[in-house]
Design a protein around this motif. Structure first.
Motif: not given
Ligand SMILES: [Zn+2]
Length: 411
Positions: A57-61, A205-207, A261-263, A314-316
């Motif tokens: 659901a969330h990464t920065h390739l 959104m990273h929050l 994202v994160h929480g 995974t995030d990046s």
């Molecule tokens: Zn991120």
């Protein structure tokens, strides 16, 4: 032509697992699921268990060429952000080409780990070639970043263009990502949410990621203020204090779909909003990135108990050793053994597909859905298939492509 596969175990996610099932596929889509071997011409895959292709659901390739995370473990988060900015500045003149190379590399890595969909935070300039020839569906969520109102307004215009971009690959869909409370103002969060609603785009959104973020919002002080001052970006009126993460989450309820994202640090007020809008809001926990920064225990169990949808990312590779989503599942399984294994499977398939707005194509195995699956070699007489899967590693199979394309090696 119709291709048929007889598998040992089928985890459809939408229903109970089926032992000895035959899956029929035509034109890259599943057309039928039948129990037992009614088709003598079906390919025999009875030593395999399959489930829908995994959804990261969330990464920065763009960071996928990194060999190891940036900074050092347990480094204060704002200092890590400074490392990320420095890394980005280190790209040469051919920024877009280098980035495209990293993205393609990241997509290949993802596929090798059984991942069929990624929620990818995209930054400009972005080449069409970045997503070429990928087996992985990319939800390309354009990052909107900038405290300066003019710059941010420009990014909103770019995000609208991105939303309508005619990608040549069918495996690319758009999204939008106002970065974080320390890099965008609330007005931009609202505009991003409106764009999300207007074009039915998923938003991320990273929050609630770090205590330093909470301090900046609540008091206008702390390491994030120092970081912004050092970058020449701090304006006292942007951070007057008295603000809470829950306000951002409240504003995100006007989006079509939004990923928090994160929480890692969410107060009760945030949980209440998340519980009120389950059709819109999802929390994305990035387990190994969370561990890298040594945050206290993630509130995933409380969230699941409150009926909040939680998915995994995974995030990046700037904060995670690799793009192996199944390693994130294993991490959660060890850290939170009380979360049922079936729920973990749902988090990285159906629930993540919903959060990314792809619930009609991905995340379950049923007629009409994409025939890309995550396959596990479990042997023909497996006593505990779920435990074997959790200890194993899936690979990505496109059942629409035929037997020769499937990687059947079990080593
Ligand atoms: Zn991120």
């Amino acid at each position: 032509m119709i291709r048929r596969y007889r598998v040992g175990w089928l985890f459809t996610i939408s229903g109970t697992p089926i032992q000895d099932a035959t899956v029929s596929v035509e034109d890259g889509r599943i057309v039928a699921i039948e129990e037992n071997g009614v088709w003598p011409d079906a390919v025999d895959l009875r030593s395999w268990a399959i489930m829908p292709a995994l959804v990261n659901a969330h990464t920065h390739l763009e960071f996928s060429n990194l060999e190891a995370p940036l900074g050092t473990e347990a480094m204060p988060f704002p200092q890590w952000i400074t490392e990320v900015v420095r890394y980005r500045q280190g790209f040469g003149e051919d920024l877009a080409v280098e980035r495209a190379h990293a993205i393609r590399n990241g997509l290949q890595q993802s596929a090798s780990f059984g991942v069929g969909v990624v929620g990818e935070i995209a930054t400009l300039p972005l080449l069409e070639a970045s997503y070429d020839r990928s087996q992985v569906h990319v939800v390309s969520m354009l990052e909107v970043l900038g405290l300066d109102p003019e710059r941010a307004a420009e990014r909103i215009v770019q995000a609208e263009t991105h939303a309508g971009y005619p990608w040549s690959s069918k495996l690319v869909t758009p999204g939008i990502s106002p970065h974080a409370p320390y890099t965008v103002q609330m007005e931009i969060v609202d505009q991003s949410a409106q764009l999300s609603q207007k074009h039915q785009l998923p938003l991320a959104m990273h929050l609630g990621e770090s205590l330093e973020e909470l301090e900046l919002l609540e008091k206008g002080t702390g390491p994030f203020r120092v970081m912004l001052e050092n970058m020449g970006l701090f304006q006292a009126e942007d951070f007057p204090g008295g603000r809470k993460v829950s306000e951002y989450i409240q504003h995100l309820t006007s989006a079509y779909r939004a990923l928090v994202v994160h929480g890692n640090y969410l107060a009760e007020a945030s949980s209440e909003v998340l519980q009120q809008f389950p059709d819109k809001l999802t929390v994305c926990y990035c387990p190994r990135t969370h561990a890298y920064f040594h945050h206290p225990t993630h509130p995933i169990e409380e969230m699941l108990g409150q009926g909040i949808r939680v998915v995994l990312g995974t995030d990046s590779r700037a904060s995670s050793p690799d793009l192996n989503l199944w390693a994130e599942v294993q991490h959660v399984h060890h850290a939170f053994p009380d979360i049922p294994a079936e729920q973990l499977l749902t988090m990285v398939t159906r629930d993540a597909a919903y959060a990314l707005g792809l619930e009609e194509s991905y995340g379950t195995i049923e007629p009409g859905y994409q025939a890309r699956v995550a396959a596990f070699a479990v042997g023909s007489d497996c006593p505990d298939v779920l435990a074997t899967m959790l200890a194993g590693q899936p690979r990505l199979w496109d059942l629409g492509a035929g037997l020769n394309e499937l990687d059947l090696a079990t080593a």
